[in-house]
Design a protein around this motif. Sequence first.
Motif, PDB file in Angstrom:
ATOM      1  N   ALA A 114       0.815  -1.215   0.000  1.00  0.00           N
ATOM      2  CA  ALA A 114       0.000   0.000   0.000  1.00  0.00           C
ATOM      3  C   ALA A 114       0.848   1.264   0.000  1.00  0.00           C
ATOM      4  CB  ALA A 114      -0.934  -0.009   1.208  1.00  0.00           C
ATOM      5  N   SER A 115       2.038   1.209   0.605  1.00  0.00           N
ATOM      6  CA  SER A 115       2.882   2.406   0.684  1.00  0.00           C
ATOM      7  C   SER A 115       3.558   2.744  -0.642  1.00  0.00           C
ATOM      8  CB  SER A 115       3.946   2.223   1.775  1.00  0.00           C
ATOM      9  OG  SER A 115       4.761   1.100   1.482  1.00  0.00           O
ATOM     10  N   ARG A 116       3.668   1.748  -1.541  1.00  0.00           N
ATOM     11  CA  ARG A 116       4.278   1.981  -2.856  1.00  0.00           C
ATOM     12  C   ARG A 116       3.424   1.297  -3.926  1.00  0.00           C
ATOM     13  NH1 ARG A 116       8.336   0.250   0.295  1.00  0.00           N
ATOM     14  NH2 ARG A 116       8.480  -1.731  -0.823  1.00  0.00           N
ATOM     15  N   PRO A 117       2.207   1.783  -4.140  1.00  0.00           N
ATOM     16  CA  PRO A 117       1.283   1.097  -5.038  1.00  0.00           C
ATOM     17  C   PRO A 117       1.650   1.251  -6.509  1.00  0.00           C
ATOM     18  CG  PRO A 117       0.310   3.156  -4.315  1.00  0.00           C
ATOM     19  CD  PRO A 117       1.600   2.992  -3.547  1.00  0.00           C
ATOM     20  N   ARG A 118       1.543   0.170  -7.236  1.00  0.00           N
ATOM     21  CA  ARG A 118       1.713   0.213  -8.685  1.00  0.00           C
ATOM     22  C   ARG A 118       0.352   0.298  -9.380  1.00  0.00           C
ATOM     23  NH1 ARG A 118       4.438  -4.543 -12.525  1.00  0.00           N
ATOM     24  NH2 ARG A 118       3.857  -3.604 -14.528  1.00  0.00           N
ATOM     25  N   TRP A 119      -0.662  -0.310  -8.761  1.00  0.00           N
ATOM     26  CA  TRP A 119      -1.975  -0.363  -9.410  1.00  0.00           C
ATOM     27  C   TRP A 119      -3.090   0.303  -8.604  1.00  0.00           C
ATOM     28  CZ3 TRP A 119       1.202  -4.743  -9.065  1.00  0.00           C
ATOM     29  CH2 TRP A 119       1.796  -5.126 -10.282  1.00  0.00           C
ATOM     30  N   ILE A 120      -3.109   0.102  -7.286  1.00  0.00           N
ATOM     31  CA  ILE A 120      -4.253   0.546  -6.486  1.00  0.00           C
ATOM     32  C   ILE A 120      -3.799   1.480  -5.372  1.00  0.00           C
ATOM     33  CG2 ILE A 120      -6.191  -0.191  -5.038  1.00  0.00           C
ATOM     34  CD1 ILE A 120      -5.994  -2.938  -6.458  1.00  0.00           C
ATOM     35  N   GLU A 121      -4.337   2.685  -5.366  1.00  0.00           N
ATOM     36  CA  GLU A 121      -4.038   3.664  -4.323  1.00  0.00           C
ATOM     37  C   GLU A 121      -5.106   3.616  -3.235  1.00  0.00           C
ATOM     38  OE1 GLU A 121      -1.943   7.274  -6.901  1.00  0.00           O
ATOM     39  OE2 GLU A 121      -3.973   7.496  -6.089  1.00  0.00           O
ATOM     40  N   THR A 122      -4.691   3.827  -1.998  1.00  0.00           N
ATOM     41  CA  THR A 122      -5.624   4.016  -0.896  1.00  0.00           C
ATOM     42  C   THR A 122      -5.880   5.511  -0.727  1.00  0.00           C
ATOM     43  OG1 THR A 122      -4.852   2.052   0.281  1.00  0.00           O
ATOM     44  CG2 THR A 122      -6.022   3.704   1.571  1.00  0.00           C
ATOM     45  N   VAL A 123      -7.129   5.895  -0.727  1.00  0.00           N
ATOM     46  CA  VAL A 123      -7.510   7.280  -0.449  1.00  0.00           C
ATOM     47  C   VAL A 123      -7.953   7.299   1.004  1.00  0.00           C
ATOM     48  CG1 VAL A 123      -8.995   9.207  -1.093  1.00  0.00           C
ATOM     49  CG2 VAL A 123      -8.212   7.599  -2.845  1.00  0.00           C
ATOM     50  N   ARG A 124      -7.100   7.780   1.866  1.00  0.00           N
ATOM     51  CA  ARG A 124      -7.275   7.635   3.306  1.00  0.00           C
ATOM     52  C   ARG A 124      -8.639   8.142   3.774  1.00  0.00           C
ATOM     53  NH1 ARG A 124      -3.709   6.448   7.049  1.00  0.00           N
ATOM     54  NH2 ARG A 124      -1.980   6.757   5.587  1.00  0.00           N
ATOM     55  N   GLY A 125      -9.313   7.294   4.532  1.00  0.00           N
ATOM     56  CA  GLY A 125     -10.603   7.651   5.101  1.00  0.00           C
ATOM     57  C   GLY A 125     -11.770   7.524   4.148  1.00  0.00           C
ATOM     58  N   ILE A 126     -11.501   7.145   2.882  1.00  0.00           N
ATOM     59  CA  ILE A 126     -12.590   7.070   1.904  1.00  0.00           C
ATOM     60  C   ILE A 126     -12.642   5.703   1.228  1.00  0.00           C
ATOM     61  CG2 ILE A 126     -13.612   8.081  -0.177  1.00  0.00           C
ATOM     62  CD1 ILE A 126     -12.234  10.687   0.527  1.00  0.00           C
ATOM     63  N   GLY A 127     -11.600   5.385   0.451  1.00  0.00           N
ATOM     64  CA  GLY A 127     -11.653   4.136  -0.298  1.00  0.00           C
ATOM     65  C   GLY A 127     -10.426   3.944  -1.158  1.00  0.00           C
ATOM     66  N   TYR A 128     -10.641   3.587  -2.446  1.00  0.00           N
ATOM     67  CA  TYR A 128      -9.540   3.201  -3.311  1.00  0.00           C
ATOM     68  C   TYR A 128      -9.767   3.722  -4.735  1.00  0.00           C
ATOM     69  CZ  TYR A 128      -9.083  -0.099   0.530  1.00  0.00           C
ATOM     70  OH  TYR A 128      -8.980  -0.658   1.782  1.00  0.00           O
ATOM     71  N   ARG A 129      -8.666   3.818  -5.499  1.00  0.00           N
ATOM     72  CA  ARG A 129      -8.736   4.148  -6.915  1.00  0.00           C
ATOM     73  C   ARG A 129      -7.470   3.637  -7.593  1.00  0.00           C
ATOM     74  NH1 ARG A 129      -7.707  10.701  -6.722  1.00  0.00           N
ATOM     75  NH2 ARG A 129      -5.537  10.618  -5.984  1.00  0.00           N
ATOM     76  N   LEU A 130      -7.475   3.621  -8.903  1.00  0.00           N
ATOM     77  CA  LEU A 130      -6.292   3.233  -9.646  1.00  0.00           C
ATOM     78  C   LEU A 130      -5.206   4.292  -9.527  1.00  0.00           C
ATOM     79  CD1 LEU A 130      -7.517   1.714 -13.040  1.00  0.00           C
ATOM     80  CD2 LEU A 130      -7.012   0.537 -10.899  1.00  0.00           C
TER      81      LEU A 130
END
Length: 249
Positions: free
Chosen positions: A229-245
Amino acid sequence: MQDSRRAVVIEDEDDIRTLVATVLEQAGFAVSTAANGAEGLERVRETDPVVTTLDVHMPGMDGFETARRIRAISPTYLLMLSARTEEIDALQGLEAGADDYIGKPFRPRELRARVEAMLRRPRGHTLAPRGAGHGAPPEEQQWLEHRGLRLNRVMRIAVLDGHELDLTRSEFDLLADLLAAGRRVRPKTELALMLRGDAFTGSEFVSDSDARAIEVHMANLRRKLGEVASRPRWIETVRGIGYRLTADG
């Protein structure tokens, strides 16, 4: 009754086993029951059920090990049953390959709704034929791609750098949803509703357990993709909300 409407109920408590079996029979399933994990595994081998319910705490082989062994031989939908005060058990069940979980005590209508929601999602996957491309059937052209990761919803296959990924049904559906959304953030609540088969209208209740289950599925998906999660290649964490590419490039 359709041949595909077969179910297995694995539960060591007689009254709960009878209740779950009755609910599924009323929903049109031919039900086989088992009082322990080893017996339940045999029932799955014998009947090839579309749905299997599985208790967490059983004598001998527990629900986690039973889930892992079932997942190794069958694409059956796995619904774990767990006491509400033992949420960690349900989360570990998801890690073992379960598709969903429901807390005890549960309402029969809730159990039936969860099962029907799972049935609205495709079961299993098939390998992609060679030669997809110009002139190929339409389903072979419906690929979503991002940074070497390719997914075909129709054929239920995900490929990373030419190698097929071994994803659970929930992991596949989450990845497909994120690939389709692109850089648009997908909140955990909407992802949880998507896995349930429910449409988002803004008024649905999504529990903390449901949101946590999404986090578990995402952690398992990232492990299989080989990213952190700290170095994502495909999926980012949007803190407190969810996820995106991640962004292209």
